[in-house]
Design a protein around this motif. Structure first.
Motif, PDB file in Angstrom:
ATOM      1  N   TRP A  77      24.288  41.842  13.881  1.00 32.02           N
ATOM      2  CA  TRP A  77      25.615  42.448  13.789  1.00 32.02           C
ATOM      3  C   TRP A  77      25.659  43.777  14.542  1.00 32.02           C
ATOM      4  O   TRP A  77      26.655  44.107  15.195  1.00 32.02           O
ATOM      5  CB  TRP A  77      26.001  42.661  12.323  1.00 32.02           C
ATOM      6  CG  TRP A  77      26.137  41.390  11.534  1.00 32.02           C
ATOM      7  CD1 TRP A  77      26.157  40.111  12.028  1.00 32.02           C
ATOM      8  CD2 TRP A  77      26.264  41.272  10.122  1.00 32.02           C
ATOM      9  NE1 TRP A  77      26.292  39.203  10.997  1.00 32.02           N
ATOM     10  CE2 TRP A  77      26.356  39.881   9.814  1.00 32.02           C
ATOM     11  CE3 TRP A  77      26.296  42.178   9.071  1.00 32.02           C
ATOM     12  CZ2 TRP A  77      26.496  39.400   8.518  1.00 32.02           C
ATOM     13  CZ3 TRP A  77      26.424  41.710   7.769  1.00 32.02           C
ATOM     14  CH2 TRP A  77      26.538  40.329   7.499  1.00 32.02           C
ATOM     15  N   CYS A 114      21.171  42.396   3.449  1.00 26.67           N
ATOM     16  CA  CYS A 114      21.599  41.807   4.720  1.00 26.67           C
ATOM     17  C   CYS A 114      20.825  42.396   5.895  1.00 26.67           C
ATOM     18  O   CYS A 114      21.006  41.948   7.026  1.00 26.67           O
ATOM     19  CB  CYS A 114      23.098  42.045   4.937  1.00 26.67           C
ATOM     20  SG  CYS A 114      24.160  41.043   3.876  1.00 26.67           S
ATOM     21  N   LEU A 148      26.345  34.428  16.653  1.00 29.76           N
ATOM     22  CA  LEU A 148      26.485  35.068  15.345  1.00 29.76           C
ATOM     23  C   LEU A 148      26.531  34.044  14.217  1.00 29.76           C
ATOM     24  O   LEU A 148      27.235  33.031  14.306  1.00 29.76           O
ATOM     25  CB  LEU A 148      27.739  35.936  15.308  1.00 29.76           C
ATOM     26  CG  LEU A 148      27.648  37.263  16.078  1.00 29.76           C
ATOM     27  CD1 LEU A 148      28.984  37.984  16.047  1.00 29.76           C
ATOM     28  CD2 LEU A 148      26.556  38.158  15.503  1.00 29.76           C
ATOM     29  N   SER A 150      22.828  37.863  18.409  1.00 30.19           N
ATOM     30  CA  SER A 150      24.197  38.399  18.498  1.00 30.19           C
ATOM     31  C   SER A 150      25.064  37.560  19.434  1.00 30.19           C
ATOM     32  O   SER A 150      26.288  37.672  19.397  1.00 30.19           O
ATOM     33  CB  SER A 150      24.165  39.856  18.973  1.00 30.19           C
ATOM     34  OG  SER A 150      23.860  39.956  20.353  1.00 30.19           O
ATOM     35  N   SER A 155      25.856  43.123  18.150  1.00 32.01           N
ATOM     36  CA  SER A 155      27.191  42.637  18.465  1.00 32.01           C
ATOM     37  C   SER A 155      28.183  43.799  18.575  1.00 32.01           C
ATOM     38  O   SER A 155      29.045  43.819  19.458  1.00 32.01           O
ATOM     39  CB  SER A 155      27.659  41.647  17.398  1.00 32.01           C
ATOM     40  OG  SER A 155      28.933  41.115  17.711  1.00 32.01           O
ATOM     41  N   PRO A 192      21.044  39.074   8.765  1.00 26.16           N
ATOM     42  CA  PRO A 192      21.833  39.179  10.002  1.00 26.16           C
ATOM     43  C   PRO A 192      22.170  40.575  10.491  1.00 26.16           C
ATOM     44  O   PRO A 192      22.720  40.721  11.589  1.00 26.16           O
ATOM     45  CB  PRO A 192      23.125  38.454   9.615  1.00 26.16           C
ATOM     46  CG  PRO A 192      23.280  38.778   8.155  1.00 26.16           C
ATOM     47  CD  PRO A 192      21.888  38.773   7.600  1.00 26.16           C
ATOM     48  N   MET A 193      21.881  41.633   9.732  1.00 25.04           N
ATOM     49  CA  MET A 193      22.384  42.966  10.085  1.00 25.04           C
ATOM     50  C   MET A 193      21.997  43.386  11.492  1.00 25.04           C
ATOM     51  O   MET A 193      22.805  43.979  12.230  1.00 25.04           O
ATOM     52  CB  MET A 193      21.875  44.007   9.084  1.00 25.04           C
ATOM     53  CG  MET A 193      22.445  45.404   9.274  1.00 25.04           C
ATOM     54  SD  MET A 193      24.243  45.501   9.043  1.00 25.04           S
ATOM     55  CE  MET A 193      24.352  45.251   7.260  1.00 25.04           C
TER      56      MET A 193
END
Length: 437
Positions: free
Chosen positions: A51, A155, A38, A35, A54, A47-48
């Motif tokens: 995310w 994702c 990114l 994160s 983040s 990437p979830m």
């Protein structure tokens, strides 16, 4: 209904408090590092999970509340299943299902830990809801929503792809093809591709590294070891709990709920099959667990057996939570102790620079706890996200390395004629080294 709302709300508050108190595990710290950098996707996973970290970055001053977006998303899975089951089971039965979920080691306490499992279970459940809606109402909007959920699930974790064969086998075996609106299927495919585009684009840009890594990870061995299959089966029975596993196995569901069989046992049987090719990690079939627990509701004795389930897993969770206040209990398990070890070790990141670590777990934990960017030394262990970063290779004439004493060094250290000096032993396990040239 009021009792269900209270149970859902109080359990969420309890989860949020615990999530803020428990230090991040090494793998969580690794995802947290993502994160900080990114990307559309990552080598190890989609990437979830990055995310979600983040989204919680503004909460970092509140202990470990950076987990909260993931914890809330995981808890919303219960709400999704309320809409799936509300017209199919009584509120009393659904209340039993909630308790089964809350005390599940992976769906309950495990959902406090930020991993790709949390969002993939949510989007798998959401996909199931929209798939049932699409078959029952034939609305185009349900097909579009199904594609969106599947795309976001991709994702989250690649295991979402198992949803498609589970659904197809259900449609074929139960003769449900006539309920399918094929224009909607096309829209599901298009929407799915749009929502999983970040992962597809990243893999196209990076020679499909992530896809190839995950395929090899799941089917990597050429010589069969019977222990893989035995450990997988025993692990699943234990995680689901023997009595609950038996209840789900023996349950007889109404005709309009036969889809539960396919979404419960489909992933478990798939990973059973792959256990003949490689070692299967115990959490991989987690996408099946909500449906397995729903199956168990249809066994007559499940309400009686619930107290044993809650008692067993409740005791385990109590011991784990007690480690927050009784440090001696942390020695019961190395994984429980590890975050505290790394938290203590993180002080070295503020003492010397540039500092490197010998594993992604250590580097990520030192970075998270100290908030000083710390990288894994390139090629010192198996390839991971850190190896893709330019900072993983020292550029000056001096660097420091903290490692377990038993860990080796990458070949390039001697090839480039770096001179090593031991600075200090930090604990019986760790040593700080200085390299100059």
């Amino acid at each position: 209904m009021k009792d269900l709302r209270r149970l859902w709300t109080l359990s969420l508050i309890f989860k949020l408090v615990l999530a803020a108190l428990i230090p991040l595990s090494a793998d969580e710290a690794y995802y947290w590092v993502w994160s900080q950098r990114l990307q559309l996707s990552y080598f190890d996973h989609p990437p979830m999970v990055a995310w979600l970290f983040s989204l919680g970055s503004f909460l970092e001053p509140l202990l470990h509340a950076v987990r909260w977006p993931s914890v809330i998303l995981g808890h919303l899975t219960i709400l999704v299943w309320y809409f799936i089951l509300k017209d199919r089971v009584s509120l009393e039965k659904f209340k039993i299902w909630i308790y089964l979920v809350l005390f599940s080691p992976l769906l309950g306490f495990g959902s406090l830990i930020v991993t790709p499992d949390v969002p993939v279970v949510f989007f798998w459940s959401l996909s199931m809801y929209f798939a049932l809606q699409a078959l029952e109402t034939k609305k185009i909007s349900s097909y579009v929503a199904l594609g969106s959920a599947l795309g976001l699930g991709f994702c989250s974790k690649y295991h979402i792809v198992l949803f498609v064969p589970c659904l197809l086998i259900y449609l074929l075996a139960e003769k449900k093809w006539r309920e399918v609106r094929w224009t909607g299927v096309l829209l599901t495919i298009i929407t799915g591709l749009i929502f999983c585009a970040p992962v597809l684009v990243w893999n196209l840009q990076n020679d499909f590294q992530s896809f190839r890594f995950q395929l090899n990870h799941g089917l990597e061995k050429s010589v069969y070891n019977p222990e893989w299959t035995v450990s997988y089966l025993l692990g699943q029975v234990l995680i689901i709990f023997p009595l609950v596993f038996w209840a789900a196995l023996r349950a007889k569901v109404p005709t309009n709920m036969r889809w539960l069989y396919y979404f419960a046992w489909g992933p478990i049987l798939f990973f059973f099959a792959t256990s003949f090719r490689a070692l299967v990690e115990a959490n991989w079939p987690i996408i099946a667990y909500p449906a397995v627990l729903a199956l168990a509701l249809f066994y007559p004795r499940i309400e009686t057996w619930l107290k044993y389930y809650i008692g067993f897993w409740g005791l385990i969770v109590t011991v784990v939570v007690a480690t927050l206040f009784i440090p001696q209990l942390r020695n019961l398990n190395s994984k429980v102790r590890e975050p505290y070890d790394f938290q203590n070790l993180s002080a070295v990141a503020k003492e010397v620079s540039p500092l490197y670590a010998s594993s992604y777990q250590m580097a990520a934990s030192l970075w998270y706890f100290s908030k000083v960017p710390t990288f894994k030394l390139k090629d010192i262990s198996r390839f991971d996200f850190f190896d893709t970063l330019p900072e993983a290779m020292p550029t000056g004439n001096k660097f420091y390395l903290v490692k377990r004493e038993t860990n080796g060094l990458p070949a390039w250290v001697s090839e480039q004629q770096w001179q090593m000096k031991e600075i200090k032993k930090i604990s019986p396990d760790f040593v700080l080294l200085e390299f100059t040239r």
